[in-house]
Design a protein around this motif. Structure first.
Motif, short mmCIF file in Angstrom:
data_model
loop_
_atom_site.label_atom_id
_atom_site.label_comp_id
_atom_site.label_asym_id
_atom_site.label_seq_id
_atom_site.Cartn_x
_atom_site.Cartn_y
_atom_site.Cartn_z
N VAL A 7 40.61 40.33 53.90
CA VAL A 7 39.61 41.23 53.32
C VAL A 7 39.83 41.38 51.82
CG1 VAL A 7 38.69 43.59 53.33
CG2 VAL A 7 39.32 42.46 55.49
N LEU A 8 41.10 41.34 51.40
CA LEU A 8 41.40 41.46 49.97
C LEU A 8 40.80 40.30 49.18
CD1 LEU A 8 45.16 42.54 50.16
CD2 LEU A 8 43.15 44.01 49.80
N GLY A 9 40.58 39.17 49.85
CA GLY A 9 39.98 38.03 49.18
C GLY A 9 38.56 38.29 48.71
N GLY A 10 37.95 39.35 49.25
CA GLY A 10 36.62 39.71 48.81
C GLY A 10 36.55 40.15 47.36
N PHE A 11 37.72 40.45 46.78
CA PHE A 11 37.75 40.86 45.38
C PHE A 11 37.75 39.67 44.42
CE2 PHE A 11 39.54 44.60 47.51
CZ PHE A 11 38.78 45.60 46.92
N SER A 12 37.63 38.46 44.95
CA SER A 12 37.65 37.29 44.07
C SER A 12 36.50 37.31 43.08
CB SER A 12 37.61 35.99 44.89
OG SER A 12 36.43 35.96 45.70
N GLY A 13 35.35 37.83 43.51
CA GLY A 13 34.22 37.92 42.58
C GLY A 13 34.52 38.79 41.39
N SER A 14 35.20 39.92 41.62
CA SER A 14 35.56 40.82 40.53
C SER A 14 36.58 40.17 39.60
CB SER A 14 36.11 42.13 41.09
OG SER A 14 35.14 42.78 41.88
N LEU A 15 37.55 39.46 40.19
CA LEU A 15 38.57 38.81 39.36
C LEU A 15 37.97 37.69 38.52
CD1 LEU A 15 41.59 38.78 38.67
CD2 LEU A 15 41.91 37.05 40.45
N ILE A 16 37.03 36.96 39.10
CA ILE A 16 36.36 35.90 38.34
C ILE A 16 35.64 36.49 37.14
CG2 ILE A 16 34.48 34.21 38.42
CD1 ILE A 16 35.25 33.72 41.37
N GLU A 17 34.99 37.63 37.33
CA GLU A 17 34.29 38.27 36.22
C GLU A 17 35.25 38.71 35.12
OE1 GLU A 17 32.03 41.46 37.83
OE2 GLU A 17 30.66 40.17 38.97
N ARG A 18 36.46 39.15 35.52
CA ARG A 18 37.42 39.68 34.54
C ARG A 18 38.27 38.59 33.88
NH1 ARG A 18 39.84 45.14 37.49
NH2 ARG A 18 37.83 46.25 37.66
N ARG A 19 38.79 37.66 34.69
CA ARG A 19 39.75 36.68 34.18
C ARG A 19 39.21 35.26 34.11
NH1 ARG A 19 45.05 38.24 33.98
NH2 ARG A 19 45.18 36.37 32.69
#
Length: 377
Positions: free
Chosen positions: A252-264
């Motif tokens: 479920v934590l992998g769902g944050f990949s979109g947010s990380l892509i936007e930031r980093r």
């Protein structure tokens, strides 16, 4: 369309097709083998039908979605999962079971490309990355639920599949109500129907190689990790099923990949995910007898796998900017092809060298894949 109105039914559809219709089979297979008196060869052949059906249907879904839009394929995926799970529930012989496996496995290929297209149609451009990765993370919820089902209902595999089929039916009806019939869109990004070529598309070759290599690197963990810890460690049945639950919950934590892509950026996210997926197999190779560290490896694998599929999804859509369904279909197809090849090779390696050297090698393949990432963020 409102973000949550599409993402919630999308995530549950992914949970049903991937988590319940596909990944639950391995957990229930020992009891199914006993009931239907299947040999290891027969059960292995039936298991391979999941991959074969997926490879065929993801191509079919990409073509039809590109020509007609997403609604038909999304609903076909839900119907295929429901009927497949129902056949598996009532199977009295291996032929009925195999038919159920084909339909259930095919639902996963049917569902991925159209949801990418649906997001391109109906979600604002700035929210599309998050929408794609959160829908994709539905796999984790499904895997976690299948693990809990194995713990609670393992001896009653027919009842388990009946419950799963009921859930599939309800989620099919939900998507039937939610997915618009007309492809009117407020989003800026729209794909060109009929455009299926990948020739000359800038960035398609690195994306294809990375997807294939990552598929190979994850195959050993998906196929043999549970057998690995069962053979080398002193685990109870609930601990073995709990290992699978951990993969799903941390996924479920992998769902944050979109947010990380936007930031980093996309390149940083891909490199982080590849190194993490490689480390999971390496950790399991040297700690399989320790349940705490094995669970750590399961958590890293679950999180990084869902994270990476989200990264590939965003990467694919950016490469095939005019066709979101093709942007998902290409990397997910090659990921599956890599898993087919990787599973076959892993079985031979394990039989020849044993589990520890084989998982170490597959961990290194994952780390090598980190060198194949996108050139741009």
């Amino acid at each position: 369309m409102n973000f949550s109105k599409l993402v919630f039914p999308g995530a549950t559809m992914i949970a049903v097709t991937y988590g319940l219709a596909r990944f639950s089979f391995g957990l229930l297979l020992p009891e199914i083998n006993q009931t239907l008196n299947m040999s290891e060869l027969v059960s292995g052949l039936i298991s391979s039908l999941f991959y074969l059906a997926y490879c065929f249907t993801i191509i079919l879904s990409t073509v039809i979605t590109t020509r007609e839009g997403p609604r038909r394929m999304i609903l076909s995926a839900g119907l295929s999962a429901f009927i497949g799970l129902l056949f598996m529930c009532i199977s009295s012989n291996v032929w009925v079971l195999a038919l159920g496996v084909l339909l259930a496995g095919g639902s996963t290929g049917l569902v991925s490309p159209p949801y990418g297209a649906a997001i391109a149609f109906w979600i604002k451009e700035g929210e599309q990355g998050r929408a794609n990765t959160w829908i994709n993370s539905g796999t984790s919820f499904g895997i976690a639920l299948s693990g809990l089902g194995a713990i609670l209902l393992t001896p009653h595999w027919r009842l388990t599949y009946l419950i799963y089929a009921t859930l599939a039916c309800l989620i099919f009806l939900w998507n039937f109500q939610v997915i618009p019939k007309e492809e009117t869109s407020s989003a800026q990004l729209r794909f060109k129907k009929g455009n299926l070529t990948i020739r000359g598309v800038k960035g398609s070759i690195p994306l294809s190689l990375a997807s294939l290599t990552l598929g190979v690197s994850t195959a050993a963990f998906w196929t043999f990790s549970r057998s690995f810890i069962e053979i080398t460690g002193d685990y109870s049945e609930w601990q073995l099923s709990g290992f699978w639950v951990i993969i799903g919950l941390f996924g479920v934590l992998g769902g944050f990949s979109g947010s990380l892509i936007e930031r980093r950026g996309l390149r940083f996210s891909y490199t982080l995910g590849s190194l993490s997926i490689g480390s999971a197999s390496t950790i399991l190779a040297v700690t399989s007898e320790n349940w705490l560290l094995s669970y750590l490896a399961a958590g890293i694998f679950g999180c990084s796998y869902i994270f990476l599929t989200g990264v590939l999804l965003v990467w694919g859509i950016r490469v095939f900017i005019t066709n979101a369904s093709l942007g998902i279909g290409v990397p997910f197809l090659l990921l599956a092809v890599g898993q087919v090849l990787g599973s076959i090779i892993a079985g031979w390696f394990i039989g020849t060298w044993g589990y520890i050297p084989s998982f170490t090698l597959y961990g290194l393949i994952g780390m090598v894949a980190s060198l194949m990432g996108p050139n741009k963020n």
